[in-house]
Design a protein around this motif. Structure first.
Motif, PDB file in Angstrom:
ATOM      1  N   HIS A   1      -0.645  -2.227   7.491  1.00  0.00           N
ATOM      2  CA  HIS A   1       0.108  -1.061   7.944  1.00  0.00           C
ATOM      3  C   HIS A   1       1.146  -1.498   8.974  1.00  0.00           C
ATOM      4  O   HIS A   1       0.942  -2.457   9.699  1.00  0.00           O
ATOM      5  CB  HIS A   1      -0.822   0.016   8.527  1.00  0.00           C
ATOM      6  CG  HIS A   1      -1.732  -0.466   9.607  1.00  0.00           C
ATOM      7  ND1 HIS A   1      -2.856  -1.239   9.356  1.00  0.00           N
ATOM      8  CD2 HIS A   1      -1.681  -0.312  10.954  1.00  0.00           C
ATOM      9  CE1 HIS A   1      -3.461  -1.521  10.491  1.00  0.00           C
ATOM     10  NE2 HIS A   1      -2.769  -0.980  11.480  1.00  0.00           N
TER      11      HIS A   1
ATOM     12  N   LEU B   1       4.901  -0.299  -0.683  1.00  0.00           N
ATOM     13  CA  LEU B   1       4.464   0.482   0.470  1.00  0.00           C
ATOM     14  C   LEU B   1       4.488   1.979   0.204  1.00  0.00           C
ATOM     15  O   LEU B   1       5.130   2.458  -0.725  1.00  0.00           O
ATOM     16  CB  LEU B   1       5.323   0.152   1.689  1.00  0.00           C
ATOM     17  CG  LEU B   1       6.818   0.483   1.607  1.00  0.00           C
ATOM     18  CD1 LEU B   1       7.114   1.841   2.204  1.00  0.00           C
ATOM     19  CD2 LEU B   1       7.595  -0.585   2.334  1.00  0.00           C
TER      20      LEU B   1
ATOM     21  N   TRP C   1       4.059   2.844   7.828  1.00  0.00           N
ATOM     22  CA  TRP C   1       4.130   2.374   6.449  1.00  0.00           C
ATOM     23  C   TRP C   1       2.826   1.661   6.110  1.00  0.00           C
ATOM     24  O   TRP C   1       2.265   0.944   6.939  1.00  0.00           O
ATOM     25  CB  TRP C   1       5.287   1.409   6.265  1.00  0.00           C
ATOM     26  CG  TRP C   1       6.652   1.986   6.488  1.00  0.00           C
ATOM     27  CD1 TRP C   1       6.975   3.257   6.861  1.00  0.00           C
ATOM     28  CD2 TRP C   1       7.882   1.286   6.352  1.00  0.00           C
ATOM     29  NE1 TRP C   1       8.325   3.395   6.960  1.00  0.00           N
ATOM     30  CE2 TRP C   1       8.918   2.198   6.654  1.00  0.00           C
ATOM     31  CE3 TRP C   1       8.217  -0.012   6.012  1.00  0.00           C
ATOM     32  CZ2 TRP C   1      10.254   1.844   6.623  1.00  0.00           C
ATOM     33  CZ3 TRP C   1       9.555  -0.372   5.978  1.00  0.00           C
ATOM     34  CH2 TRP C   1      10.568   0.556   6.271  1.00  0.00           C
TER      35      TRP C   1
ATOM     36  N   GLU D   1       4.934   5.487   2.713  1.00  0.00           N
ATOM     37  CA  GLU D   1       5.338   5.929   4.047  1.00  0.00           C
ATOM     38  C   GLU D   1       4.606   7.215   4.417  1.00  0.00           C
ATOM     39  O   GLU D   1       4.454   8.105   3.579  1.00  0.00           O
ATOM     40  CB  GLU D   1       6.835   6.215   4.092  1.00  0.00           C
ATOM     41  CG  GLU D   1       7.700   5.009   3.906  1.00  0.00           C
ATOM     42  CD  GLU D   1       9.181   5.338   3.981  1.00  0.00           C
ATOM     43  OE1 GLU D   1       9.579   6.232   4.764  1.00  0.00           O
ATOM     44  OE2 GLU D   1       9.947   4.710   3.228  1.00  0.00           O
TER      45      GLU D   1
ATOM     46  N   ASP E   1       6.983   7.071  11.887  1.00  0.00           N
ATOM     47  CA  ASP E   1       6.531   6.786  10.530  1.00  0.00           C
ATOM     48  C   ASP E   1       5.583   5.593  10.605  1.00  0.00           C
ATOM     49  O   ASP E   1       5.769   4.698  11.428  1.00  0.00           O
ATOM     50  CB  ASP E   1       7.701   6.437   9.612  1.00  0.00           C
ATOM     51  CG  ASP E   1       8.555   7.645   9.264  1.00  0.00           C
ATOM     52  OD1 ASP E   1       8.168   8.783   9.598  1.00  0.00           O
ATOM     53  OD2 ASP E   1       9.619   7.447   8.652  1.00  0.00           O
TER      54      ASP E   1
END
Length: 146
Positions: A124, A105, A81, A107, A79
């Protein structure tokens, strides 16, 4: 932020001369055959870093001034973010990376062959563990001079 798949890299031609070089390279690259470390595409204008890393459960939001990041997953699950804005700088900026906290944020869930383009100044947090369980991944980060 742009989120897409490797086979669609050509859709992003025209963003900039350097991004065109990166996207043309990405379209034809066999990512599985790349060696770990830096591979030159166009000197310091466009290059790729291939790494094996462990995903993590605590985010470290980073940002850049000089380069776009094109982060593409080769193997595993990751992932990334994205913060909507920089709240506080937590580590000083040096040479082209700073760390910060963010107020909110978004995702993204990467699978092999998917990528994100992170704009300069866009916070990020890469290498986030999917579902909170760390795992070993292989990825490439194309650095594209803005």
């Amino acid at each position: 932020m742009i989120f897409d798949r490797k086979e669609n890299a050509g859709r992003y031609l025209g963003l900039s001369v350097n991004m065109d070089k990166a996207m043309k390279w990405l379209e034809s690259a066999d990512l599985a055959k790349l060696s770990e470390g830096r591979t030159e595409i166009d000197g310091d204008n466009v290059f790729v870093n291939v790494m094996n890393s462990e995903t993590k459960t605590e985010p470290a939001f980073e940002f850049h001034h000089i380069y776009f990041d094109v982060q593409i997953l080769i193997d595993g699950a990751e992932d990334i973010w994205f913060g909507t804005s920089i709240e506080d700088v937590t580590k000083p900026y040096t040479p082209d990376i700073g760390f910060c906290s963010c107020d909110s944020l978004v995702e993204t869930h990467l699978a092999p062959g998917s990528f994100v383009i992170c704009w300069p100044e866009e916070p990020h947090a890469p290498l986030m563990a999917r579902g909170g369980t760390s795992e070993q991944i292989r990825k490439a980060v194309i650095k594209v001079k803005a």
